[in-house]
Scaffold this active site. Structure first.
Site, PDB file in Angstrom:
ATOM      1  N   TYR A   1      17.948  65.955  40.243  1.00  0.00           N
ATOM      2  CA  TYR A   1      18.075  66.243  38.812  1.00  0.00           C
ATOM      3  C   TYR A   1      17.582  67.652  38.495  1.00  0.00           C
ATOM      4  CZ  TYR A   1      17.552  65.530  33.757  1.00  0.00           C
ATOM      5  OH  TYR A   1      17.653  65.630  32.393  1.00  0.00           O
TER       6      TYR A   1
ATOM      7  N   SER B   1      16.845  70.951  30.798  1.00  0.00           N
ATOM      8  CA  SER B   1      15.715  70.022  30.923  1.00  0.00           C
ATOM      9  C   SER B   1      14.457  70.806  31.266  1.00  0.00           C
ATOM     10  CB  SER B   1      15.980  68.995  32.040  1.00  0.00           C
ATOM     11  OG  SER B   1      14.816  68.258  32.352  1.00  0.00           O
TER      12      SER B   1
END
Length: 252
Positions: A156, A143
């Site tokens: 995250y 990501s």
């Protein structure tokens, strides 16, 4: 070029979004693909679409956040399907809260699914190939948040940064066995996972203005890169992360 004929692929989180796009791309390139997901209806719907291209495709229901059961689950998988030449770790979750408001259980759930399950599954996958003297290719779906941060992304972001380093570590450990490990770092992609973000007008406008190519990405932007990294044309690429973000990380 970029063919995966005769390969068997395993894609976690493969019943929707980026995972399904990758599964579809691998299948179109010639792989027989097995997807893993928690939602049985989504699994069936996704498998039906893949089977239109290759009848050998299938789906398995499993919750990868239950990390204690991954080893047994994977043993059952290879007994049923045989060895997997390709592994895509795409399953993921998040909790959108300010760091000091995240409960320890919420933190552990994100880390377990995004990072720990990928490590355990990849290790079991590699063991099966090494013991059979077989090469392989693994991709971790990372990501932008492995490189940058914004509010409410601490759990995250940490999990994805860990995955980015895991790519390097596993690539170095397994290179002598001709097992390659790479990462793909999607930018802002329109999926069910990001729906709360792109439906927020202000946030969506910010993403578009911050991205040099001037749009959100689509899942179909990711799949072809996975095919390339898994095929023999990329046989000298390992330990790398390819960001597919419309230029987001390159801009200020």
């Amino acid at each position: 070029m970029f063919t995966l004929d005769g390969r068997r692929a395993l894609v976690t989180g493969g019943n929707s979004g980026i995972g399904f796009s990758i599964a579809m791309s691998l299948t179109r390139a010639g792989a027989s693909t097995v997807i893993i997901g928690r939602n049985n209806k989504k699994n069936i719907d996704a498998a039906n679409l893949l089977q239109k291209i290759n009848p050998l495709c299938s789906a398995e229901k499993f919750d990868l956040s239950d990390v204690s059961k991954i080893q047994t689950f994977y043993s059952r998988l290879i007994k049923k399907y045989g060895l997997f030449d390709i592994l895509i770790n795409c399953a993921g979750a998040t909790v959108r809260k300010r760091a000091d408001m995240i409960g320890i259980d919420e933190w552990n759930n994100v880390i377990n699914l995004n990072l720990t399950s990928a490590f355990i599954l990849s290790s079991e996958w590699a063991k099966s190939l090494i013991s059979n003297n077989r090469p392989g290719s693994c991709i971790m779906i990372i990501s932008l948040m492995s490189e940058a941060a914004r509010p409410t992304t601490s759990a995250y972001g940490v999990s994805k940064a860990g995955l980015k380093q895991l790519v390097k570590s596993l690539a170095v450990d397994w290179a002598k066995f001709n097992i390659r490990v790479n990462g793909i770092g999607p930018g802002y992609i329109k999926t069910d996972f990001t729906e709360p973000l792109y439906k927020n007008r202000d946030f969506s406008r910010w993403v578009v203005s911050r991205t040099p190519l001037g749009r959100w990405g689509n899942p179909d932007d990711i799949g072809p890169a996975a095919v390339f990294l898994c095929c023999d044309d990329a046989k000298f690429i390992t330990g790398q992360t390819l960001f597919i973000d419309g230029g987001w990380l390159a801009s200020f």
